[in-house]
Design a protein around this motif. Structure first.
Motif, mmCIF file in Angstrom:
data_model
loop_
_atom_site.group_PDB
_atom_site.id
_atom_site.type_symbol
_atom_site.label_atom_id
_atom_site.label_comp_id
_atom_site.label_asym_id
_atom_site.label_seq_id
_atom_site.Cartn_x
_atom_site.Cartn_y
_atom_site.Cartn_z
ATOM 1 N N ARG A 186 -1.739 -8.155 -3.551
ATOM 2 C CA ARG A 186 -2.665 -7.304 -3.646
ATOM 3 C C ARG A 186 -2.269 -5.996 -3.060
ATOM 4 N NH1 ARG A 186 -7.562 -9.865 -5.736
ATOM 5 N NH2 ARG A 186 -8.286 -7.927 -5.470
ATOM 6 N N SER A 187 -2.483 -4.932 -3.965
ATOM 7 C CA SER A 187 -2.049 -3.476 -3.745
ATOM 8 C C SER A 187 -2.902 -2.486 -3.938
ATOM 9 C CB SER A 187 -0.486 -3.372 -4.455
ATOM 10 O OG SER A 187 -1.344 -3.340 -5.893
ATOM 11 N N GLU A 188 -2.750 -1.365 -3.222
ATOM 12 C CA GLU A 188 -3.697 -0.275 -3.403
ATOM 13 C C GLU A 188 -3.295 0.935 -2.988
ATOM 14 O OE1 GLU A 188 -7.219 -1.192 -1.144
ATOM 15 O OE2 GLU A 188 -6.122 -1.704 0.736
ATOM 16 N N LYS A 189 -3.570 2.076 -3.572
ATOM 17 C CA LYS A 189 -2.967 3.502 -3.419
ATOM 18 C C LYS A 189 -4.121 4.079 -2.722
ATOM 19 C CE LYS A 189 0.030 3.689 -7.143
ATOM 20 N NZ LYS A 189 0.625 4.394 -8.256
ATOM 21 N N SER A 224 -8.716 7.706 -6.133
ATOM 22 C CA SER A 224 -9.580 6.752 -5.510
ATOM 23 C C SER A 224 -11.039 7.276 -5.391
ATOM 24 C CB SER A 224 -9.457 6.898 -3.981
ATOM 25 O OG SER A 224 -9.529 8.148 -3.329
ATOM 26 N N GLU A 263 -8.676 -3.716 -0.966
ATOM 27 C CA GLU A 263 -7.767 -4.905 -1.197
ATOM 28 C C GLU A 263 -7.444 -5.470 -0.077
ATOM 29 O OE1 GLU A 263 -7.119 -5.968 -4.352
ATOM 30 O OE2 GLU A 263 -7.960 -4.592 -5.089
ATOM 31 N N ARG A 307 -9.959 0.572 1.965
ATOM 32 C CA ARG A 307 -9.023 -0.296 1.649
ATOM 33 C C ARG A 307 -9.663 -1.701 1.153
ATOM 34 N NH1 ARG A 307 -5.140 0.304 6.693
ATOM 35 N NH2 ARG A 307 -3.933 -1.159 5.298
ATOM 36 N N ARG A 364 0.792 -1.185 0.021
ATOM 37 C CA ARG A 364 -0.062 0.027 0.123
ATOM 38 C C ARG A 364 0.644 1.337 -0.024
ATOM 39 N NH1 ARG A 364 -1.123 3.825 3.119
ATOM 40 N NH2 ARG A 364 0.105 2.837 4.899
#
Length: 181
Positions: A32-35, A170, A46, A44, A8
């Motif tokens: 798994r990834s996220e911004k 987002s 992911e 959130r 992240r």
């Protein structure tokens, strides 16, 4: 046992590559990834997906503890959720795992230190902003998203999800702009 990685970063202009490379090097089969901000678990998706997917014996890996969260309570709740599924959490830098009793103690202390460090950073930032305002040089934060562009896309009939994908941000950021028209 499956090794599942979670990466992240807080903003869309930050890079996930270093975290992803570390997780791959450790043999994570799924990453798994996220911004999105780590200030809370809200938004959130992911992370939620990873936790929902965990099975007994699985290992959730993160490059650093602050990738799980910025608040000690949030981090401990995430670890608790993983353990309720029979999984454990491993932090790569510094290396610590909840698989043993000592790991819980170390992660709790690291979480508290990270939270305290975040408060210090915010205090120094706030002091700097106040000084800049006093000196007449404060201009506010740099806008990363074209607000007018977001509004135009909304008026063109796009949904917040579509706008977020188009602009590269987002949905939360889109909603903030739309709610403050």
């Amino acid at each position: 046992m499956t090794k599942i990685g979670y990466a992240r970063v807080s903003t869309t202009d930050q890079d996930l590559e270093v975290q992803l490379a570390k997780l791959k090097a450790q043999g994570c089969e799924i990453i798994r990834s996220e911004k999105v901000s780590g200030a809370s678990r809200d938004g959130r998706r992911e992370l939620k997906t990873v936790i929902d997917f965990l099975r007994p014996g699985d290992e959730l890996m993160v490059a650093r503890l602050d990738r799980l969260g910025r608040d000690t309570r949030d981090v401990l709740n995430i670890i608790h959720d993983c353990e309720q599924k029979g999984a454990f959490v491993t932090v790569l830098d510094p290396y610590v795992s909840t698989q043993g009793d000592m790991g819980h103690l170390v992660i709790t202390v690291l979480g508290m230190v990270a939270q305290m460090e975040r408060r210090f950073i915010k205090d120094r930032q706030r002091d700097g902003i106040e000084r800049a305002k006093t000196n007449g040089i404060y201009k506010g934060g740099k806008r990363r998203i074209d607000r007018e562009g977001v509004l135009a896309l909304k008026h063109g009939g796009m949904t917040p999800t579509q706008i977020a994908a188009e602009v590269g941000c987002s949905r939360m950021q889109v909603y903030r702009i739309l709610n403050h028209q």
